[in-house]
Design an enzyme around this catalytic site. Sequence first.
Site, mmCIF file in Angstrom:
data_model
loop_
_atom_site.group_PDB
_atom_site.id
_atom_site.type_symbol
_atom_site.label_atom_id
_atom_site.label_comp_id
_atom_site.label_asym_id
_atom_site.label_seq_id
_atom_site.Cartn_x
_atom_site.Cartn_y
_atom_site.Cartn_z
ATOM 1 N N GLU A 47 -3.603 6.981 8.726
ATOM 2 C CA GLU A 47 -4.487 7.793 7.875
ATOM 3 C C GLU A 47 -5.635 8.349 8.694
ATOM 4 O O GLU A 47 -6.021 7.761 9.707
ATOM 5 C CB GLU A 47 -5.110 6.906 6.771
ATOM 6 N N LYS A 106 0.804 -1.216 0.000
ATOM 7 C CA LYS A 106 0.000 0.000 0.000
ATOM 8 C C LYS A 106 0.839 1.269 0.000
ATOM 9 O O LYS A 106 0.474 2.255 -0.661
ATOM 10 C CB LYS A 106 -0.934 0.007 1.202
ATOM 11 N N ARG A 128 -6.013 -8.010 -10.725
ATOM 12 C CA ARG A 128 -6.559 -9.275 -11.242
ATOM 13 C C ARG A 128 -7.979 -9.054 -11.768
ATOM 14 O O ARG A 128 -8.559 -7.984 -11.565
ATOM 15 C CB ARG A 128 -6.636 -10.288 -10.096
ATOM 16 N N HIS A 182 -14.963 -7.636 5.843
ATOM 17 C CA HIS A 182 -14.120 -7.453 4.656
ATOM 18 C C HIS A 182 -14.370 -8.504 3.584
ATOM 19 O O HIS A 182 -13.600 -8.635 2.636
ATOM 20 C CB HIS A 182 -12.636 -7.390 5.032
HETATM 21 C C1 MV4 Z 1 -10.213 2.844 5.256
HETATM 22 C C2 MV4 Z 1 -11.469 3.055 5.852
HETATM 23 C C3 MV4 Z 1 -11.727 4.291 6.398
HETATM 24 N N1 MV4 Z 1 -10.777 5.248 6.377
HETATM 25 N N2 MV4 Z 1 -9.306 3.846 5.254
HETATM 26 C C4 MV4 Z 1 -10.724 -1.848 4.597
HETATM 27 C C5 MV4 Z 1 -9.787 -2.836 3.938
HETATM 28 C C6 MV4 Z 1 -8.849 -2.029 3.096
HETATM 29 N N3 MV4 Z 1 -9.145 -2.287 1.714
HETATM 30 C C7 MV4 Z 1 -9.073 -0.607 3.488
HETATM 31 N N4 MV4 Z 1 -10.261 -0.550 4.286
HETATM 32 C C8 MV4 Z 1 -10.737 0.628 4.779
HETATM 33 N N5 MV4 Z 1 -9.873 1.673 4.723
HETATM 34 C C9 MV4 Z 1 -9.598 5.006 5.813
HETATM 35 N N6 MV4 Z 1 -8.663 5.976 5.824
HETATM 36 C C10 MV4 Z 1 -12.383 2.014 5.860
HETATM 37 C C11 MV4 Z 1 -12.016 0.790 5.345
HETATM 38 C C12 MV4 Z 1 -13.015 -0.231 5.430
HETATM 39 C C13 MV4 Z 1 -13.598 -0.770 4.314
HETATM 40 C C14 MV4 Z 1 -13.215 -0.402 3.036
HETATM 41 C C15 MV4 Z 1 -13.812 -0.950 1.940
HETATM 42 C C16 MV4 Z 1 -14.806 -1.908 2.114
HETATM 43 C C17 MV4 Z 1 -15.181 -2.291 3.347
HETATM 44 C C18 MV4 Z 1 -14.592 -1.746 4.470
HETATM 45 C C19 MV4 Z 1 -14.997 -2.149 5.730
HETATM 46 C C20 MV4 Z 1 -14.413 -1.608 6.824
HETATM 47 C C21 MV4 Z 1 -13.418 -0.660 6.679
#
Ligand code: MV4
Length: 495
Positions: A202, A118, A294, A237
Amino acid sequence: MPKIKKILIANRGEIALRVMRSARELGIKTVAVFSEADRNALHVRYADESVCIGPPPSNQSYLLGDKIIEVAKQLHVDAIHPGYGFLSENAAFSEAVEKAGIIFMGPTAEAIRVMGDKLAAKHAVQDFDVPMVPGTDGAVKDVQEAKRLAEEIGYPVLIKASAGGGGKGMRVVENTAEFEEQMKRAVSEATSAFGNGEVFVEKYVTSPRHIEIQIMADTHGNIVYLFERDCSVQRRHQKVVEEAPSAVLSPEKRKAMGEAAVNVARSVNYRGAGTVEFIYDAKGDFYFLEMNTRLQVEHPVTEMITGIDLVKEMINIAEGNPLSFTQEDLKIHGHAIEIRVYAENPAENFLPDTGSLDVYVRPQGPGVRVDDGFEQGMDIPIYYDPMISKLITYGKDRAEAIDRMIRAIDEYHIHGVKTTLPFGKFVMKHEAFVSGDFNTHFVQNYFKPEMLRENNAEDGFIAALVVANILNSRKAKVVNETTTNPVSNWKRNRT
Ligand code: MV4
C-alpha cells in the site's frame, strides 16, 4: 424472540465485570469461568455462578472453547459473551457456540473470518463505497512484480501481512533499493507469526491519526454508527489514550466516516458491536484499514458521549430485537477520555512490573469512571495482560475532560507496582495533546523515559506522605468533633 435469562462470560478481569454489570441491571443471571490464578478475582465473586476451567495459562483455561461450551450447556446458559481478546475473534468458537444451540454475542463466524484477513476484508468492501489506500489488488508473491507495483504506487510504501495485526509483518519501504529485503522480512515475519506469508503493498500514509468508528448492527438489517474514537496516542501499536469525539473531525467528515463504517459492516452482514478502523491524513482524507469484530477495550468513551450502554445493546441484539435507537436518536454529548493503566514502568521504557496492589485507592467524583477488576491487596497475575484498569473521564468539553483526567490521576493511588499513570499525566499536560494537533507518532516524537525520572523520587515521596495521611486521617479529622473515637462510624457499622 428468545429471552436471554443467563449469560456466560468467556473472559476475565475488568471486561468480565463490565459485561456482568449490564446483565445484572437487566435481571439476567451470570456465569463466570476462571483459571486457578483467578480463584479470588472480582469477576468470580460477582457472578451468580462460577466454574474453574483449568490452570493459569490461557491456553489451558480462557482459550479452551470446547470446555467453556460444555460448562455453558451444563448450566443451561442462553448466550456467551466473549469480551475482548481470548476467543472473541475466533470464528471457530462463534460457530461451535451456535452449533451447541447457544447464542454467540458477536458476529457470525463468516464475518469474523473475512475481517480477520485484511485482503479478504478489502475484497468484501470494494463495491461498498469505502475509501481505501492505493495499493495492490491482492497478495503479491513475486518480488520483481511487487517492486514494479510499488513503483507505480509511489514511495514510500508499506508492505503488510494479510493475516497481520498489531503491526506484525508490516514494513515501511522508502525506495526501490530496500524493497526486496523488506519484502523478504515481511513474508518471513508473517509466516512465523501467523502461518500465512501472504503480503500486499500500500501507499504509506506517513503521519496519520488513528480514528475508529463504533458501529452496531441488529439482525434486521439496521446498522448505525456511534461516532468516532481517536486512538492516535499509542506506543508500538498498543493504545494508551483514547478519546471521543476526535479533536479534528468536522460534522461533515464525521458523517462521511460513519457512513463508510456502516457500509463496511453491511458488506459482511454484520451483527452486534463492531469497530471500523481508519487512518486519517493531514489533508483530512480517510482510508479504511480493518474491522475489529468485538467489543473494544476503549468502548467506555463512546458510552459516555452517547449515553448508550453498548453491552445492553449487544444483549438486545442477541435476543433478536431491532436496535433500540435510530441514527437520528444519536447525538454527541460532551467529551470523554480514557487512559489505560498498565503495570509497567514508563520511566524505564515501559518495563512490565509485577507484584501486589499494596495500596489501591480509586479516584472518584464528578465525571470519573474506573473500569477495573482489582482490589487493594490483590496480585497482578503474570499470566495475562498487565492492564490494571481503564480510567475514563467525562466533561462538558475536551478541556474539562483533560482537567478531570489530571485530577483523577492525582487522586489515584497505586503502590506495590509501577504504573503508567505518570505517563498519562505527561500526555494530558503536553501542548500537542492539549491543542489536538498530534498523530500516531506522538509518543515517538515527544516522549523520553527520562522525562519521568527526576519527578520519580519526588512522586514516591509525595505518595508515601499520602499513604501516611490516609492512615492518619481519621485521627486528624476527629480532633474537633464530639467523639474522639479514631474509628469512623461507617467502618463500625460495617464490621
Ligand atoms: C498504515 C499506516 C500508514 N499507511 N497503512 C498499523 C497497524 C495496522 N492496524 C495498520 N497500521 C497502519 N497502517 C498505510 N497504508 C500506518 C499504520 C500505523 C498505525 C495505524 C493505526 C494506529 C497506529 C499506527 C501506528 C503505526 C502505523
